[in-house]
Design a protein around this motif. Structure first.
Motif, PDB file in Angstrom:
ATOM      1  N   VAL A  38      22.576  41.973  47.288  1.00  0.00           N
ATOM      2  CA  VAL A  38      23.701  42.197  48.202  1.00  0.00           C
ATOM      3  C   VAL A  38      24.576  40.943  48.290  1.00  0.00           C
ATOM      4  CG1 VAL A  38      24.345  42.661  50.597  1.00  0.00           C
ATOM      5  CG2 VAL A  38      22.518  43.986  49.523  1.00  0.00           C
ATOM      6  N   ASN A  39      23.942  39.780  48.365  1.00  0.00           N
ATOM      7  CA  ASN A  39      24.711  38.528  48.411  1.00  0.00           C
ATOM      8  C   ASN A  39      25.494  38.307  47.115  1.00  0.00           C
ATOM      9  OD1 ASN A  39      24.015  37.646  51.018  1.00  0.00           O
ATOM     10  ND2 ASN A  39      22.056  36.837  50.301  1.00  0.00           N
ATOM     11  N   LEU A  40      24.891  38.658  45.982  1.00  0.00           N
ATOM     12  CA  LEU A  40      25.577  38.548  44.698  1.00  0.00           C
ATOM     13  C   LEU A  40      26.820  39.431  44.680  1.00  0.00           C
ATOM     14  CD1 LEU A  40      25.531  37.679  41.602  1.00  0.00           C
ATOM     15  CD2 LEU A  40      24.326  39.851  41.232  1.00  0.00           C
ATOM     16  N   LEU A  41      26.680  40.666  45.127  1.00  0.00           N
ATOM     17  CA  LEU A  41      27.814  41.592  45.163  1.00  0.00           C
ATOM     18  C   LEU A  41      28.926  41.049  46.055  1.00  0.00           C
ATOM     19  CD1 LEU A  41      25.840  44.946  45.396  1.00  0.00           C
ATOM     20  CD2 LEU A  41      27.197  44.158  43.441  1.00  0.00           C
ATOM     21  N   LYS A  42      28.562  40.540  47.209  1.00  0.00           N
ATOM     22  CA  LYS A  42      29.555  40.001  48.133  1.00  0.00           C
ATOM     23  C   LYS A  42      30.294  38.819  47.508  1.00  0.00           C
ATOM     24  CE  LYS A  42      31.729  38.860  51.944  1.00  0.00           C
ATOM     25  NZ  LYS A  42      32.943  39.602  52.379  1.00  0.00           N
ATOM     26  N   ARG A  43      29.577  37.938  46.820  1.00  0.00           N
ATOM     27  CA  ARG A  43      30.204  36.772  46.185  1.00  0.00           C
ATOM     28  C   ARG A  43      31.266  37.183  45.178  1.00  0.00           C
ATOM     29  NH1 ARG A  43      24.984  34.416  45.652  1.00  0.00           N
ATOM     30  NH2 ARG A  43      24.986  34.726  43.387  1.00  0.00           N
ATOM     31  N   HIS A  44      31.064  38.342  44.551  1.00  0.00           N
ATOM     32  CA  HIS A  44      31.996  38.784  43.514  1.00  0.00           C
ATOM     33  C   HIS A  44      32.959  39.855  44.007  1.00  0.00           C
ATOM     34  CE1 HIS A  44      30.317  36.418  40.237  1.00  0.00           C
ATOM     35  NE2 HIS A  44      29.124  36.666  40.730  1.00  0.00           N
ATOM     36  N   GLY A  45      33.067  39.994  45.312  1.00  0.00           N
ATOM     37  CA  GLY A  45      34.111  40.833  45.873  1.00  0.00           C
ATOM     38  C   GLY A  45      33.773  42.303  46.036  1.00  0.00           C
ATOM     39  N   PHE A  46      32.516  42.681  45.861  1.00  0.00           N
ATOM     40  CA  PHE A  46      32.109  44.068  46.072  1.00  0.00           C
ATOM     41  C   PHE A  46      31.652  44.210  47.527  1.00  0.00           C
ATOM     42  CE2 PHE A  46      31.602  43.261  41.590  1.00  0.00           C
ATOM     43  CZ  PHE A  46      32.044  44.427  40.996  1.00  0.00           C
ATOM     44  N   GLU A  47      32.456  44.888  48.325  1.00  0.00           N
ATOM     45  CA  GLU A  47      32.166  44.954  49.755  1.00  0.00           C
ATOM     46  C   GLU A  47      31.791  46.351  50.221  1.00  0.00           C
ATOM     47  OE1 GLU A  47      35.494  43.183  51.718  1.00  0.00           O
ATOM     48  OE2 GLU A  47      34.955  41.148  51.067  1.00  0.00           O
ATOM     49  N   LYS A  48      31.809  47.340  49.321  1.00  0.00           N
ATOM     50  CA  LYS A  48      31.382  48.697  49.665  1.00  0.00           C
ATOM     51  C   LYS A  48      30.205  49.052  48.772  1.00  0.00           C
ATOM     52  CE  LYS A  48      35.860  50.288  51.380  1.00  0.00           C
ATOM     53  NZ  LYS A  48      36.914  51.333  51.304  1.00  0.00           N
ATOM     54  N   VAL A  49      29.068  49.288  49.390  1.00  0.00           N
ATOM     55  CA  VAL A  49      27.818  49.439  48.659  1.00  0.00           C
ATOM     56  C   VAL A  49      27.125  50.736  49.059  1.00  0.00           C
ATOM     57  CG1 VAL A  49      25.561  48.407  48.171  1.00  0.00           C
ATOM     58  CG2 VAL A  49      27.544  46.923  48.597  1.00  0.00           C
ATOM     59  N   VAL A  50      26.658  51.476  48.053  1.00  0.00           N
ATOM     60  CA  VAL A  50      25.831  52.656  48.280  1.00  0.00           C
ATOM     61  C   VAL A  50      24.454  52.360  47.711  1.00  0.00           C
ATOM     62  CG1 VAL A  50      25.516  55.121  47.873  1.00  0.00           C
ATOM     63  CG2 VAL A  50      27.829  54.183  48.077  1.00  0.00           C
ATOM     64  N   ALA A  51      23.415  52.477  48.532  1.00  0.00           N
ATOM     65  CA  ALA A  51      22.048  52.258  48.075  1.00  0.00           C
ATOM     66  C   ALA A  51      21.348  53.600  47.915  1.00  0.00           C
ATOM     67  CB  ALA A  51      21.287  51.383  49.062  1.00  0.00           C
ATOM     68  N   THR A  52      20.773  53.839  46.744  1.00  0.00           N
ATOM     69  CA  THR A  52      20.030  55.074  46.502  1.00  0.00           C
ATOM     70  C   THR A  52      18.558  54.803  46.784  1.00  0.00           C
ATOM     71  OG1 THR A  52      19.699  54.616  44.134  1.00  0.00           O
ATOM     72  CG2 THR A  52      21.707  55.790  44.770  1.00  0.00           C
ATOM     73  N   LEU A  53      17.984  55.590  47.695  1.00  0.00           N
ATOM     74  CA  LEU A  53      16.632  55.357  48.185  1.00  0.00           C
ATOM     75  C   LEU A  53      15.743  56.568  47.942  1.00  0.00           C
ATOM     76  CD1 LEU A  53      17.603  53.953  51.726  1.00  0.00           C
ATOM     77  CD2 LEU A  53      17.516  52.697  49.554  1.00  0.00           C
TER      78      LEU A  53
END
Length: 240
Positions: A38-53
């Protein structure tokens, strides 16, 4: 762009560490593995995340909530039955609608996702696979790419006599939304075993971005890999 974190794994090879928690929640230097992603995604500008569980979903949802603590918007999709790596993303097709990145929640990496997206755009790819040179490719999909990065051959988890490349599929992808139309709905379907071979057979533009050192990636599939990931963070080999 949105990001999809595949976080449904049970982690049977990591038991007893995963007996009472899902695999993406095992700690890497006291931080859940998926939190590093999640921190990696945020660092690269991805702020909308869907987690498949699928396995113990309440543990992951309870930890991340709406994602605001990490500066992202988190959504969740819970599978009643396992749908496979590609089937789980097909299941959230209605929430995507645009180019997206897929990342595993149970691997440790500091790959430059921005560079991967630029590579994908420059080549007009439908799918870009992030690849990494490895010493033992037996647990991964192996890939051969041409000089322009186009994928020429792909084989999932080869036997010893089948190895033709030491370039491994990391399970990180940039995908155009139209590719999801190739995935059957409501059934188990796999990126590597089924979709990628199909796309290659059809001559579709599938490319591979090869990570170069010092970029780091480790699939945490067993205890030895788990220990290696811990050492990598402590030794400063990975930005985490």
């Amino acid at each position: 762009m949105k990001a999809v974190i595949m976080a449904g794994g049970q982690g049977t090879r990591l038991r007893p560490l995963t007996s009472e928690q899902p695999k993406p929640m095992i700690p890497v230097v006291n931080v859940p593995c998926m939190e590093h992603i999640v921190n990696l995604l945020k660092r690269h500008g991805f702020e909308k995340v869907v987690a498949t569980l699928e396995y113990m979903p309440e543990v992951i949802r309870g930890h991340f909530g709406d994602g605001s603590r990490w500066g992202v918007e988190m959504e969740y999709s819970v599978e009643e039955e396992p749908l496979g790596t590609a089937g789980s993303v097909k299941y959230v097709e209605g929430r995507l609608g645009e180019r997206f990145v897929v990342v595993s929640g149970d691997a440790l990496t500091d790959v430059d996702l921005g560079a991967v997206v630029r590579f994908h755009e420059e080549r007009g790819a439908e799918v870009t696979l992030v690849l990494k040179k490895v010493d033992d490719p037996s647990e991964f999909g192996i890939v051969v790419v041409g000089d322009d990065g186009r994928v020429e051959r792909f084989l999932e988890k080869p036997d010893e006599g089948e190895v033709f490349s030491y370039t491994a599929n990391t399970g990180i992808y940039v995908v155009e939304p139209g590719v999801l139309e190739e995935i059957p709905a409501g059934q188990e379907y796999d990126w590597s075993k089924e979709l990628f071979p199909k796309l290659l057979d059809e001559g579709r533009p599938v490319y591979g971005y090869v990570m170069e050192d010092p970029s780091y990636w480790e699939d945490i599939g067993n205890i030895e890999q788990y220990m290696d990931a811990q050492r990598a963070v402590l030794d400063g080999e990975v930005r985490a």
